[in-house]
Design a protein around this motif. Structure first.
Motif, PDB file in Angstrom:
ATOM      1  N   ARG A   1       9.276   7.470   6.210  1.00  0.00           N
ATOM      2  CA  ARG A   1       9.667   6.085   5.946  1.00  0.00           C
ATOM      3  C   ARG A   1       9.563   5.209   7.195  1.00  0.00           C
ATOM      4  O   ARG A   1       9.180   4.044   7.133  1.00  0.00           O
ATOM      5  CB  ARG A   1      11.109   6.060   5.409  1.00  0.00           C
ATOM      6  CG  ARG A   1      11.626   4.675   5.056  1.00  0.00           C
ATOM      7  CD  ARG A   1      13.129   4.702   4.853  1.00  0.00           C
ATOM      8  NE  ARG A   1      13.491   5.578   3.751  1.00  0.00           N
ATOM      9  CZ  ARG A   1      13.629   5.180   2.487  1.00  0.00           C
ATOM     10  NH1 ARG A   1      13.416   3.911   2.181  1.00  0.00           N
ATOM     11  NH2 ARG A   1      13.984   6.032   1.552  1.00  0.00           N
ATOM     12  N   GLU A   2       9.931   5.791   8.356  1.00  0.00           N
ATOM     13  CA  GLU A   2      10.009   4.993   9.577  1.00  0.00           C
ATOM     14  C   GLU A   2       8.664   4.772  10.263  1.00  0.00           C
ATOM     15  O   GLU A   2       8.581   4.036  11.262  1.00  0.00           O
ATOM     16  CB  GLU A   2      10.977   5.650  10.575  1.00  0.00           C
ATOM     17  CG  GLU A   2      10.552   7.025  11.063  1.00  0.00           C
ATOM     18  CD  GLU A   2      11.084   8.171  10.226  1.00  0.00           C
ATOM     19  OE1 GLU A   2      11.171   9.300  10.758  1.00  0.00           O
ATOM     20  OE2 GLU A   2      11.410   7.941   9.034  1.00  0.00           O
ATOM     21  N   THR A   3       7.599   5.368   9.777  1.00  0.00           N
ATOM     22  CA  THR A   3       6.276   5.168  10.388  1.00  0.00           C
ATOM     23  C   THR A   3       5.848   3.714  10.218  1.00  0.00           C
ATOM     24  O   THR A   3       5.855   3.175   9.113  1.00  0.00           O
ATOM     25  CB  THR A   3       5.249   6.118   9.749  1.00  0.00           C
ATOM     26  OG1 THR A   3       5.642   7.471  10.006  1.00  0.00           O
ATOM     27  CG2 THR A   3       3.865   5.893  10.331  1.00  0.00           C
TER      28      THR A   3
ATOM     29  N   TYR B   1       4.542   6.027  -9.688  1.00  0.00           N
ATOM     30  CA  TYR B   1       4.476   6.312  -8.259  1.00  0.00           C
ATOM     31  C   TYR B   1       4.452   7.824  -8.046  1.00  0.00           C
ATOM     32  O   TYR B   1       5.150   8.573  -8.733  1.00  0.00           O
ATOM     33  CB  TYR B   1       5.670   5.721  -7.513  1.00  0.00           C
ATOM     34  CG  TYR B   1       5.529   4.252  -7.194  1.00  0.00           C
ATOM     35  CD1 TYR B   1       4.851   3.840  -6.050  1.00  0.00           C
ATOM     36  CD2 TYR B   1       6.057   3.277  -8.040  1.00  0.00           C
ATOM     37  CE1 TYR B   1       4.716   2.504  -5.738  1.00  0.00           C
ATOM     38  CE2 TYR B   1       5.925   1.930  -7.749  1.00  0.00           C
ATOM     39  CZ  TYR B   1       5.249   1.551  -6.590  1.00  0.00           C
ATOM     40  OH  TYR B   1       5.109   0.219  -6.297  1.00  0.00           O
ATOM     41  N   ILE B   2       3.647   8.238  -7.058  1.00  0.00           N
ATOM     42  CA  ILE B   2       3.571   9.655  -6.720  1.00  0.00           C
ATOM     43  C   ILE B   2       4.855  10.078  -6.015  1.00  0.00           C
ATOM     44  O   ILE B   2       5.313   9.410  -5.089  1.00  0.00           O
ATOM     45  CB  ILE B   2       2.347   9.931  -5.827  1.00  0.00           C
ATOM     46  CG1 ILE B   2       1.042   9.690  -6.621  1.00  0.00           C
ATOM     47  CG2 ILE B   2       2.373  11.346  -5.271  1.00  0.00           C
ATOM     48  CD1 ILE B   2      -0.224   9.853  -5.795  1.00  0.00           C
ATOM     49  N   ARG B   3       5.427  11.189  -6.469  1.00  0.00           N
ATOM     50  CA  ARG B   3       6.607  11.766  -5.830  1.00  0.00           C
ATOM     51  C   ARG B   3       6.290  13.149  -5.277  1.00  0.00           C
ATOM     52  O   ARG B   3       5.666  13.942  -5.965  1.00  0.00           O
ATOM     53  CB  ARG B   3       7.758  11.869  -6.856  1.00  0.00           C
ATOM     54  CG  ARG B   3       8.267  10.535  -7.391  1.00  0.00           C
ATOM     55  CD  ARG B   3       8.871   9.700  -6.283  1.00  0.00           C
ATOM     56  NE  ARG B   3       9.438   8.467  -6.800  1.00  0.00           N
ATOM     57  CZ  ARG B   3      10.737   8.146  -6.714  1.00  0.00           C
ATOM     58  NH1 ARG B   3      11.579   8.968  -6.116  1.00  0.00           N
ATOM     59  NH2 ARG B   3      11.167   7.002  -7.192  1.00  0.00           N
ATOM     60  N   PRO B   4       6.704  13.506  -4.033  1.00  0.00           N
ATOM     61  CA  PRO B   4       7.449  12.657  -3.105  1.00  0.00           C
ATOM     62  C   PRO B   4       6.620  11.546  -2.493  1.00  0.00           C
ATOM     63  O   PRO B   4       7.172  10.531  -2.072  1.00  0.00           O
ATOM     64  CB  PRO B   4       7.933  13.641  -2.042  1.00  0.00           C
ATOM     65  CG  PRO B   4       6.930  14.750  -2.066  1.00  0.00           C
ATOM     66  CD  PRO B   4       6.516  14.885  -3.501  1.00  0.00           C
ATOM     67  N   GLY B   5       5.315  11.691  -2.408  1.00  0.00           N
ATOM     68  CA  GLY B   5       4.431  10.605  -2.036  1.00  0.00           C
ATOM     69  C   GLY B   5       4.604  10.094  -0.625  1.00  0.00           C
ATOM     70  O   GLY B   5       5.135  10.764   0.265  1.00  0.00           O
ATOM     71  N   LEU B   6       4.146   8.847  -0.434  1.00  0.00           N
ATOM     72  CA  LEU B   6       4.283   8.172   0.850  1.00  0.00           C
ATOM     73  C   LEU B   6       4.512   6.675   0.669  1.00  0.00           C
ATOM     74  O   LEU B   6       4.355   5.887   1.598  1.00  0.00           O
ATOM     75  CB  LEU B   6       3.056   8.434   1.750  1.00  0.00           C
ATOM     76  CG  LEU B   6       1.642   8.267   1.196  1.00  0.00           C
ATOM     77  CD1 LEU B   6       1.271   6.803   0.993  1.00  0.00           C
ATOM     78  CD2 LEU B   6       0.635   8.910   2.131  1.00  0.00           C
ATOM     79  N   GLY B   7       4.911   6.281  -0.546  1.00  0.00           N
ATOM     80  CA  GLY B   7       5.080   4.863  -0.849  1.00  0.00           C
ATOM     81  C   GLY B   7       3.779   4.262  -1.342  1.00  0.00           C
ATOM     82  O   GLY B   7       2.845   4.962  -1.717  1.00  0.00           O
ATOM     83  N   ASP B   8       3.726   2.933  -1.348  1.00  0.00           N
ATOM     84  CA  ASP B   8       2.522   2.220  -1.764  1.00  0.00           C
ATOM     85  C   ASP B   8       1.552   2.195  -0.590  1.00  0.00           C
ATOM     86  O   ASP B   8       1.801   1.556   0.437  1.00  0.00           O
ATOM     87  CB  ASP B   8       2.874   0.793  -2.194  1.00  0.00           C
ATOM     88  CG  ASP B   8       1.681   0.052  -2.764  1.00  0.00           C
ATOM     89  OD1 ASP B   8       0.747  -0.257  -1.989  1.00  0.00           O
ATOM     90  OD2 ASP B   8       1.662  -0.214  -3.977  1.00  0.00           O
ATOM     91  N   ALA B   9       0.430   2.891  -0.727  1.00  0.00           N
ATOM     92  CA  ALA B   9      -0.508   3.036   0.394  1.00  0.00           C
ATOM     93  C   ALA B   9      -1.058   1.690   0.837  1.00  0.00           C
ATOM     94  O   ALA B   9      -1.210   1.435   2.042  1.00  0.00           O
ATOM     95  CB  ALA B   9      -1.643   3.979   0.008  1.00  0.00           C
ATOM     96  N   GLY B  10      -1.376   0.808  -0.105  1.00  0.00           N
ATOM     97  CA  GLY B  10      -1.904  -0.506   0.259  1.00  0.00           C
ATOM     98  C   GLY B  10      -0.909  -1.315   1.064  1.00  0.00           C
ATOM     99  O   GLY B  10      -1.245  -1.912   2.098  1.00  0.00           O
ATOM    100  N   ASP B  11       0.344  -1.347   0.619  1.00  0.00           N
ATOM    101  CA  ASP B  11       1.379  -2.091   1.348  1.00  0.00           C
ATOM    102  C   ASP B  11       1.591  -1.516   2.733  1.00  0.00           C
ATOM    103  O   ASP B  11       1.774  -2.245   3.714  1.00  0.00           O
ATOM    104  CB  ASP B  11       2.690  -2.062   0.569  1.00  0.00           C
ATOM    105  CG  ASP B  11       2.657  -2.986  -0.647  1.00  0.00           C
ATOM    106  OD1 ASP B  11       1.841  -3.920  -0.657  1.00  0.00           O
ATOM    107  OD2 ASP B  11       3.466  -2.764  -1.570  1.00  0.00           O
ATOM    108  N   ARG B  12       1.558  -0.200   2.850  1.00  0.00           N
ATOM    109  CA  ARG B  12       1.801   0.421   4.152  1.00  0.00           C
ATOM    110  C   ARG B  12       0.595   0.247   5.084  1.00  0.00           C
ATOM    111  O   ARG B  12       0.764   0.156   6.295  1.00  0.00           O
ATOM    112  CB  ARG B  12       2.148   1.889   3.970  1.00  0.00           C
ATOM    113  CG  ARG B  12       3.453   2.094   3.181  1.00  0.00           C
ATOM    114  CD  ARG B  12       4.038   3.454   3.378  1.00  0.00           C
ATOM    115  NE  ARG B  12       4.547   3.637   4.740  1.00  0.00           N
ATOM    116  CZ  ARG B  12       5.008   4.795   5.197  1.00  0.00           C
ATOM    117  NH1 ARG B  12       5.017   5.873   4.414  1.00  0.00           N
ATOM    118  NH2 ARG B  12       5.453   4.895   6.438  1.00  0.00           N
TER     119      ARG B  12
END
Length: 214
Positions: free
Chosen positions: A27-29, A198-209
């Motif tokens: 999350r903190e990346t 959303y993919i779980r555990p995933g990495l969040g929304d790749a585009g937003d990140r």
């Protein structure tokens, strides 16, 4: 090779790929670090995806003498990005193969049908003569990837590969049903989709990140 969900699935288990993917998941990346890691992982993915390119011998002159040296044969690569997040993968692959042609497919999800709708398509004229690597960070429902591959097949492409950071069984099953002939390369297969796809555990929304838009 893990063929549980797709007959031609390869999971890239190289320690550097897995280590960098773990940092991306955190999350903190930061946006900058996420973008840089995506580029690094994509370069490593491109190395795996291109390990079987055909080779021919060509005459060259070294500083000391002539020789017949190995060179990639024929038409080379086209990297096709599924907009917008696919650009974060394409850029890293281009670091390794800067001469590759680049195409783009723009798709959005219809809120009523949940099916992909094409809004943009731009491909090289000779795309059908090349190895085409279709890239998108996430293989979630699989519908966008399936639509993009279908569009490329309609354009005459018959040497296709799909590459993503994360996949889930649901998306792999959709691709297996629609395109069992297309090899799929993923850095990890995650548990499942949630109720919001959303993919779980995933990495969040790749585009937003990648682009810092959220």
């Amino acid at each position: 090779m893990d063929q549980t969900f797709h007959p031609r699935l390869t999971v890239l288990t190289h320690p550097l790929v897995q280590h960098k993917l773990t940092i991306m998941r955190r999350r903190e990346t930061s946006t900058g670090e996420f973008r840089s890691l995506a580029r690094e992982v994509s370069l490593l993915m491109a190395y795996e995806l291109t390990r079987d390119l055909p080779i021919e011998r060509v005459p060259i002159d070294t500083p000391l003498e002539p020789m017949m040296a190995p060179s990639i044969a024929g038409k080379k690569l086209c990297i096709v990005s599924i907009l917008r997040a696919g650009d974060g993968i394409a850029s890293g692959m281009l670091d390794l193969v800067p001469s590759a042609r680049v195409g783009h497919v723009g798709l959005y999800r219809d809120p009523a049908t949940q099916r992909p709708v094409e809004y943009y398509l731009k491909l090289p004229e000779d795309v059908a003569e090349r190895l085409v690597i279709v890239v998108d960070p996430m293989l979630a429902t699989g519908h966008s990837a399936s639509a993009a591959l279908g569009r490329l097949k309609a354009a005459g492409c018959n040497n296709l590969r799909f590459a993503c950071l994360l996949a889930v069984p649901e998306g792999l099953s959709v691709l297996a049903a629609a395109h069992p002939d297309v090899p799929v390369f993923a850095c990890a297969v995650d548990r499942a989709l949630d109720e919001h796809a959303y993919i779980r555990p995933g990495l969040g929304d790749a585009g937003d990140r990648l682009f810092g838009t959220k």
